[in-house]
Motif scaffolding. Structure first.
Motif, PDB file in Angstrom:
ATOM      1  N   ILE A  89       0.327  39.844 -24.441  1.00 54.61           N
ATOM      2  CA  ILE A  89      -0.266  39.094 -23.330  1.00 54.61           C
ATOM      3  C   ILE A  89      -0.125  37.592 -23.546  1.00 54.61           C
ATOM      4  O   ILE A  89       0.141  36.829 -22.600  1.00 54.61           O
ATOM      5  CB  ILE A  89      -1.743  39.500 -23.158  1.00 54.61           C
ATOM      6  N   SER A  90      -0.305  37.137 -24.781  1.00 53.55           N
ATOM      7  CA  SER A  90      -0.153  35.705 -25.080  1.00 53.55           C
ATOM      8  C   SER A  90       1.262  35.238 -24.759  1.00 53.55           C
ATOM      9  O   SER A  90       1.466  34.134 -24.243  1.00 53.55           O
ATOM     10  CB  SER A  90      -0.474  35.437 -26.550  1.00 53.55           C
ATOM     11  N   LEU A  91       2.248  36.078 -25.056  1.00 49.11           N
ATOM     12  CA  LEU A  91       3.641  35.734 -24.757  1.00 49.11           C
ATOM     13  C   LEU A  91       3.848  35.613 -23.247  1.00 49.11           C
ATOM     14  O   LEU A  91       4.505  34.671 -22.760  1.00 49.11           O
ATOM     15  CB  LEU A  91       4.562  36.811 -25.336  1.00 49.11           C
ATOM     16  N   LEU A  92       3.279  36.547 -22.488  1.00 46.19           N
ATOM     17  CA  LEU A  92       3.406  36.515 -21.030  1.00 46.19           C
ATOM     18  C   LEU A  92       2.724  35.291 -20.442  1.00 46.19           C
ATOM     19  O   LEU A  92       3.290  34.587 -19.586  1.00 46.19           O
ATOM     20  CB  LEU A  92       2.801  37.793 -20.442  1.00 46.19           C
ATOM     21  N   LEU A  93       1.516  34.982 -20.904  1.00 43.48           N
ATOM     22  CA  LEU A  93       0.775  33.846 -20.370  1.00 43.48           C
ATOM     23  C   LEU A  93       1.434  32.520 -20.736  1.00 43.48           C
ATOM     24  O   LEU A  93       1.368  31.556 -19.973  1.00 43.48           O
ATOM     25  CB  LEU A  93      -0.673  33.882 -20.884  1.00 43.48           C
ATOM     26  N   MET A  94       2.065  32.465 -21.889  1.00 42.32           N
ATOM     27  CA  MET A  94       2.793  31.252 -22.261  1.00 42.32           C
ATOM     28  C   MET A  94       3.908  30.990 -21.252  1.00 42.32           C
ATOM     29  O   MET A  94       4.115  29.845 -20.801  1.00 42.32           O
ATOM     30  CB  MET A  94       3.365  31.394 -23.668  1.00 42.32           C
ATOM     31  N   GLY A  95       4.638  32.053 -20.870  1.00 40.07           N
ATOM     32  CA  GLY A  95       5.694  31.886 -19.880  1.00 40.07           C
ATOM     33  C   GLY A  95       5.150  31.410 -18.542  1.00 40.07           C
ATOM     34  O   GLY A  95       5.760  30.547 -17.880  1.00 40.07           O
ATOM     35  N   ILE A  96       3.991  31.953 -18.132  1.00 42.97           N
ATOM     36  CA  ILE A  96       3.388  31.540 -16.856  1.00 42.97           C
ATOM     37  C   ILE A  96       2.989  30.075 -16.888  1.00 42.97           C
ATOM     38  O   ILE A  96       3.209  29.316 -15.926  1.00 42.97           O
ATOM     39  CB  ILE A  96       2.170  32.432 -16.547  1.00 42.97           C
ATOM     40  N   LYS A  97       2.414  29.626 -18.009  1.00 44.70           N
ATOM     41  CA  LYS A  97       1.976  28.222 -18.104  1.00 44.70           C
ATOM     42  C   LYS A  97       3.163  27.264 -18.104  1.00 44.70           C
ATOM     43  O   LYS A  97       3.106  26.182 -17.509  1.00 44.70           O
ATOM     44  CB  LYS A  97       1.116  28.032 -19.355  1.00 44.70           C
ATOM     45  N   PHE A  98       4.250  27.644 -18.781  1.00 47.18           N
ATOM     46  CA  PHE A  98       5.424  26.774 -18.759  1.00 47.18           C
ATOM     47  C   PHE A  98       6.061  26.742 -17.375  1.00 47.18           C
ATOM     48  O   PHE A  98       6.625  25.715 -16.954  1.00 47.18           O
ATOM     49  CB  PHE A  98       6.442  27.220 -19.813  1.00 47.18           C
ATOM     50  N   LEU A  99       5.977  27.855 -16.645  1.00 44.97           N
ATOM     51  CA  LEU A  99       6.447  27.851 -15.261  1.00 44.97           C
ATOM     52  C   LEU A  99       5.588  26.913 -14.423  1.00 44.97           C
ATOM     53  O   LEU A  99       6.115  26.156 -13.580  1.00 44.97           O
ATOM     54  CB  LEU A  99       6.397  29.271 -14.697  1.00 44.97           C
ATOM     55  N   ALA A 100       4.268  26.940 -14.653  1.00 40.43           N
ATOM     56  CA  ALA A 100       3.375  26.033 -13.935  1.00 40.43           C
ATOM     57  C   ALA A 100       3.713  24.576 -14.240  1.00 40.43           C
ATOM     58  O   ALA A 100       3.697  23.718 -13.355  1.00 40.43           O
ATOM     59  CB  ALA A 100       1.925  26.331 -14.308  1.00 40.43           C
ATOM     60  N   TYR A 101       4.061  24.289 -15.504  1.00 36.94           N
ATOM     61  CA  TYR A 101       4.455  22.910 -15.854  1.00 36.94           C
ATOM     62  C   TYR A 101       5.766  22.540 -15.168  1.00 36.94           C
ATOM     63  O   TYR A 101       5.923  21.421 -14.650  1.00 36.94           O
ATOM     64  CB  TYR A 101       4.603  22.769 -17.370  1.00 36.94           C
ATOM     65  N   HIS A 102       6.725  23.472 -15.148  1.00 36.61           N
ATOM     66  CA  HIS A 102       8.015  23.194 -14.510  1.00 36.61           C
ATOM     67  C   HIS A 102       7.829  22.851 -13.033  1.00 36.61           C
ATOM     68  O   HIS A 102       8.542  21.992 -12.484  1.00 36.61           O
ATOM     69  CB  HIS A 102       8.927  24.413 -14.669  1.00 36.61           C
TER      70      HIS A 102
END
Length: 332
Positions: free
Chosen positions: A7-20
């Motif tokens: 889950i941490s791996l998935l949420l990290m991807g979501i947060k970096f998408l939000a930053y992008h």
């Protein structure tokens, strides 16, 4: 811990998408901390696996101490990431990026925040039930991460409402304060566990169980020490018994005493009890009935407290006033 890692791996991807999408420095700060979540969850899985291994010749007390090291490692990673984020934040003060797509980015961040909070709460609950410092530390880290994300969401909402884009830098530094505090707390708890710092909460739980099951032949308990090896407890103490008991009777009393301590915890407990013979100074608080060798009547009732359980001395005897305690190795 495998679930936490995934889950941490998935949420990290979501947060970096939000930053992008948003180009928000505050969102980047939150996303960078997610890298720490992933690394910490991976190391925590290794630590829990190692701590579960049985004792061996090289580790006679088991492998549980690795859990405290894991919590400290996670705290150190958080502090290191905070320093990197601080440098990045200072650089962006001179040339702040243009923010965009804030509603979409805020929605992604809100989803990640909720998932982090649910996962963190579950890990803390499971960690307490298992007595695992590693699992609890990972859960608390995720809860603090969720709290910082809530602060960030408030900041993004304020930017959308007011149009003051400089607020992005303000909330970046607020998040850094939360991150540094969380890292310090995890390192502090790790050092406390590795240094066998006294845990009054655990000792109070053991004291309550002993006081409730107290037998008249258990004249006093002192020099109690509790060490934590992950979820396991190692307890050793001195138990004062009537000096005239034969070896088998003294052994049986010690066994009953150990069973009370083991039953007081839901985790694995190892107990070593040193039996002390009573001395005449114990008579004023000894509850043994019809004692043939009693030299003084029983006049006081001393409840067991954390203080007198800790001390390496027999309990108070009014026969010794003003000296409050009688040491095991000294007759006074």
């Amino acid at each position: 811990m495998i679930l936490s890692f995934g889950i941490s791996l998935l949420l990290m991807g979501i947060k970096f998408l939000a930053y992008h999408l948003t180009q928000s420095q505050a969102v980047l700060t939150d996303a960078l901390e997610s890298i720490i979540n992933v690394m910490a969850s991976g190391f925590a899985f290794y630590s829990v696996s190692l701590a579960a291994q049985p004792k061996d010749q090289n580790h006679p007390y088991g492998h549980g101490k690795i859990e405290f090291f894991s919590a400290g490692f996670e705290g150190a990673l958080i502090i290191a990431a905070g320093i990197f984020m601080l440098v990045q934040g200072i650089q962006h003060l001179q040339a702040p990026p243009e923010l965009q797509a804030l509603p979409v980015g805020s929605g992604l961040l809100a989803f990640a925040t909720l998932a982090n909070a649910v996962l963190g709460y579950w890990l803390v609950r499971e960690g307490k039930q298992m007595g695992s410092p590693t699992v609890s530390a990972d859960g608390r880290h995720l809860l603090v991460d969720s709290l910082s994300s809530v602060v960030l969401l408030v900041g993004l909402g304020a930017i959308l409402w007011t149009g003051w884009y400089w607020l992005d830098q303000v909330f970046t530094f607020l998040l850094l304060g939360v991150i540094f505090y969380n890292g310090y707390r995890l390192v502090r708890e790790s050092v406390a566990g590795l240094m066998d710092e006294a845990d009054d909460t655990t000792l109070q739980q053991l004291r309550d169980a002993l006081q409730a099951a107290r037998r008249s032949t258990w004249i006093d308990v002192h020099n109690m020490r509790v060490q934590k090896y992950g979820a396991d407890l190692h307890i050793d103490c001195h138990l004062t018994l009537p000096y005239y008991l034969d070896l088998k009777t003294a052994h049986d009393e010690g066994k009953r005493f150990e069973e009370v301590l083991i039953g007081a915890s839901s985790h694995r407990v190892e107990v070593f009890v040193h039996s002390d013979p009573c001395v005449y100074q114990c008579c004023p608080y000894c509850h043994v009935k019809n004692c043939a060798v009693r030299k003084h009547p029983q006049t006081v009732d001393i409840p067991w407290t954390i203080e007198n359980l800790y001390r390496n001395e027999k309990h108070f005897s009014e026969m010794d006033a003003p000296v409050a305690y009688v040491r095991d190795d000294v007759t006074r």
